[in-house]
Design a protein around this motif. Structure first.
Motif, short mmCIF file in Angstrom:
data_model
loop_
_atom_site.label_atom_id
_atom_site.label_comp_id
_atom_site.label_asym_id
_atom_site.label_seq_id
_atom_site.Cartn_x
_atom_site.Cartn_y
_atom_site.Cartn_z
N SER A 268 0.83 -1.21 0.00
CA SER A 268 0.00 0.00 0.00
C SER A 268 0.86 1.26 0.00
CB SER A 268 -0.93 0.01 1.23
OG SER A 268 -0.17 -0.09 2.42
N LEU A 269 2.00 1.21 0.74
CA LEU A 269 2.91 2.35 0.77
C LEU A 269 3.63 2.49 -0.56
CD1 LEU A 269 4.17 4.64 2.38
CD2 LEU A 269 5.86 3.02 3.27
N GLN A 270 4.01 1.37 -1.17
CA GLN A 270 4.64 1.41 -2.49
C GLN A 270 3.70 2.04 -3.52
OE1 GLN A 270 6.71 -2.14 -3.89
NE2 GLN A 270 6.68 -2.98 -1.81
N ASN A 271 2.42 1.64 -3.48
CA ASN A 271 1.44 2.19 -4.43
C ASN A 271 1.26 3.68 -4.24
OD1 ASN A 271 1.02 -0.32 -5.53
ND2 ASN A 271 -0.80 -0.76 -4.33
N PHE A 272 1.21 4.12 -2.98
CA PHE A 272 1.07 5.55 -2.69
C PHE A 272 2.26 6.32 -3.24
CE2 PHE A 272 2.02 9.19 0.07
CZ PHE A 272 0.86 9.93 -0.12
N MET A 273 3.47 5.78 -3.03
CA MET A 273 4.68 6.44 -3.52
C MET A 273 4.68 6.50 -5.05
SD MET A 273 7.57 4.81 -1.02
CE MET A 273 7.71 5.30 0.70
N ALA A 274 4.09 5.47 -5.67
CA ALA A 274 4.09 5.40 -7.14
C ALA A 274 3.23 6.48 -7.77
CB ALA A 274 3.61 4.02 -7.59
N ILE A 275 2.21 6.96 -7.07
CA ILE A 275 1.28 7.92 -7.69
C ILE A 275 1.31 9.28 -7.01
CG2 ILE A 275 -0.26 6.09 -8.49
CD1 ILE A 275 -2.13 6.78 -6.16
N ILE A 276 2.32 9.52 -6.17
CA ILE A 276 2.32 10.76 -5.39
C ILE A 276 2.36 12.00 -6.27
CG2 ILE A 276 4.84 10.80 -5.09
CD1 ILE A 276 4.32 11.83 -2.23
N PHE A 277 3.01 11.90 -7.46
CA PHE A 277 3.12 13.12 -8.27
C PHE A 277 1.87 13.41 -9.10
CE2 PHE A 277 4.10 10.36 -11.78
CZ PHE A 277 4.04 11.11 -12.94
N VAL A 278 0.89 12.47 -9.12
CA VAL A 278 -0.41 12.80 -9.71
C VAL A 278 -1.48 12.95 -8.63
CG1 VAL A 278 -0.06 11.85 -12.01
CG2 VAL A 278 -0.80 10.33 -10.18
N LEU A 279 -1.06 12.87 -7.37
CA LEU A 279 -1.98 13.09 -6.26
C LEU A 279 -1.95 14.54 -5.78
CD1 LEU A 279 -1.59 9.96 -3.93
CD2 LEU A 279 -3.69 10.72 -5.04
N ILE A 280 -0.75 15.06 -5.58
CA ILE A 280 -0.61 16.35 -4.89
C ILE A 280 -0.69 17.56 -5.82
CG2 ILE A 280 0.90 17.72 -3.39
CD1 ILE A 280 1.94 15.11 -2.21
N PRO A 281 0.19 17.71 -6.83
CA PRO A 281 0.18 18.95 -7.63
C PRO A 281 -1.13 19.29 -8.32
CG PRO A 281 2.21 17.73 -7.99
CD PRO A 281 1.30 16.83 -7.22
N PRO A 282 -1.86 18.34 -8.96
CA PRO A 282 -3.06 18.75 -9.69
C PRO A 282 -4.15 19.39 -8.84
CG PRO A 282 -2.37 16.56 -10.39
CD PRO A 282 -1.57 16.90 -9.18
N VAL A 283 -4.16 19.10 -7.53
CA VAL A 283 -5.15 19.74 -6.64
C VAL A 283 -4.55 20.93 -5.92
CG1 VAL A 283 -6.40 19.43 -4.46
CG2 VAL A 283 -6.68 17.78 -6.28
N MET A 284 -3.33 20.77 -5.42
CA MET A 284 -2.74 21.81 -4.59
C MET A 284 -2.40 23.08 -5.38
SD MET A 284 -2.90 20.79 -1.58
CE MET A 284 -1.99 22.18 -0.88
N ASN A 285 -1.93 22.94 -6.63
CA ASN A 285 -1.54 24.13 -7.40
C ASN A 285 -2.70 25.10 -7.60
OD1 ASN A 285 1.19 23.56 -7.68
ND2 ASN A 285 0.86 22.27 -9.47
N PRO A 286 -3.87 24.66 -8.12
CA PRO A 286 -4.98 25.62 -8.26
C PRO A 286 -5.48 26.16 -6.94
CG PRO A 286 -5.70 23.40 -8.82
CD PRO A 286 -4.22 23.34 -8.70
N LEU A 287 -5.44 25.36 -5.87
CA LEU A 287 -5.88 25.84 -4.56
C LEU A 287 -4.93 26.90 -4.03
CD1 LEU A 287 -7.08 22.57 -2.76
CD2 LEU A 287 -8.48 24.37 -3.79
N ILE A 288 -3.63 26.66 -4.16
CA ILE A 288 -2.62 27.62 -3.68
C ILE A 288 -2.78 28.95 -4.41
CG2 ILE A 288 -0.15 28.16 -3.66
CD1 ILE A 288 0.29 25.10 -3.22
N TYR A 289 -2.84 28.89 -5.74
CA TYR A 289 -2.96 30.12 -6.53
C TYR A 289 -4.32 30.77 -6.35
CZ TYR A 289 1.43 29.37 -9.00
OH TYR A 289 2.76 29.22 -9.31
N GLY A 290 -5.36 29.95 -6.23
CA GLY A 290 -6.71 30.49 -6.10
C GLY A 290 -6.90 31.30 -4.85
N PHE A 291 -6.27 30.87 -3.76
CA PHE A 291 -6.46 31.58 -2.50
C PHE A 291 -5.38 32.62 -2.23
CE2 PHE A 291 -9.05 27.79 -1.66
CZ PHE A 291 -10.20 28.40 -1.19
#
Length: 312
Positions: A268-291
């Motif tokens: 489960s940890l390996q799977n999380f590590m495998a997709i971390i770069f499509v988990l965080i930036p696509p949501v966090m970037n618009p939220l950071i800039y939006g606010f």
């Protein structure tokens, strides 16, 4: 034609072990993908339909969000289908396409961050020349550069991979990655050309990183002189800096894990590590800039208030 791979189907690893939680993971992933689509499309629409936001910084932000949609769509639909399937297979052509999308998505992010850094450098360090430098034509060229260069570089990389004969079909990841496909190349095939392109690409994007560092050295030096410049730095550069640091952490983490990660870690940890770069930036970037960006925040709050009063 002897070098063309006879492998037509790849098997992706990592989902079968989560069979007891597939429905829950599918539901959460679908919800998360919906959030990614909503926040990025909302920010793009706000910028597109508000003429006050038709400025270089916001146009580059819209390009950033479009890239987030592009990369997310390269991963999430296939991953959702895999969660509902008994076997996680992907065709040879689709695997190459996914590898192309994932790599170009990551490098487009860095290219756009580089152009954003250049834009902020001109706006803060050369304010009197900003409008003469950042014309519509130059902005169009920079946006095209940030998209076309990664697409061109990885087209060469994927085309080279497609000419190799493969002796395996099992990819030890939730999605296709060019480096893992190259590892399946038969020993009698020469992969020197792939290595040359890979190292050239790495050098090219390391130069992007040095360019961003150079611009921020000048930005910090300039902004330290006055309170007004420090305020401008906090309002417009901090979101960019957060996105940059987040990108660097996520990409380095993913690359280092892919090459040196331990197989003894829980799956489960390996799977999380495998997709971390499509988990965080696509949501966090618009939220950071939006606010963080004042004009966008005011526009979002204005729309919320309008909706509230419309129902009252």
């Amino acid at each position: 034609m002897d070098n063309v791979s006879a492998v037509r189907i790849f098997t992706l690893s990592g989902i079968n072990e989560t069979v007891n939680y597939r429905i829950a993971i599918f539901s959460l992933t679908l919800l998360y993908y919906g959030v990614i689509l909503f926040v990025n499309i909302a920010l793009i629409a706000i910028i597109a339909f508000n003429e006050n936001l038709h400025e270089p910084m916001y146009i580059l932000l819209a390009s950033f969000c479009i890239n987030g949609l592009y990369g997310s769509t390269g991963f999430y639909p296939k991953f959702l289908l895999d969660l509902l399937s008994s076997s996680q297979e992907i065709s040879y052509e689709a695997c190459l396409l996914q590898a192309y999308v994932m790599y170009s998505f990551a490098c487009c992010d860095l290219s756009i961050l580089s152009v954003m850094a250049y834009d902020r450098y001109l706006a803060i360090c050369r304010p009197l020349h900003y409008h003469s430098f950042m014309t519509k034509r130059r902005l169009s060229l920079l946006v095209c550069f940030s998209w076309l260069m990664p697409f061109s570089v990885f087209s060469v990389s994927i085309l080279l991979t497609s000419t190799k004969k493969l002796c395996g079909s099992n990819i030890q990841k939730l999605y296709c990655v060019n480096w893992l496909i190259v590892k399946l190349v038969c020993p009698d095939n020469d992969t020197l050309s792939n290595s040359v392109v890979s190292y050239t690409t790495i050098c090219l994007y390391v130069l992007h990183g040095f360019f961003i560092m150079w611009t921020y050295m000048h930005l910090i030096k300039t902004c330290a002189r006055s309170k007004e410049d420090r305020l401008k730095f906090m309002q417009t550069c901090v979101p960019h800096l957060i996105s940059l640091l987040m990108f660097m952490f996520v990409m380095l983490f993913d690359l280092m894990y892919m090459r040196f990660g331990s197989s003894t870690l829980p799956l489960s940890l390996q799977n999380f590590m495998a997709i971390i770069f499509v988990l965080i930036p696509p949501v966090m970037n618009p939220l950071i800039y939006g606010f963080k960006l004042t004009k966008i925040r005011h526009r979002i709050l204005g729309l919320i208030y309008k909706k509230i009063f419309a129902h009252c």
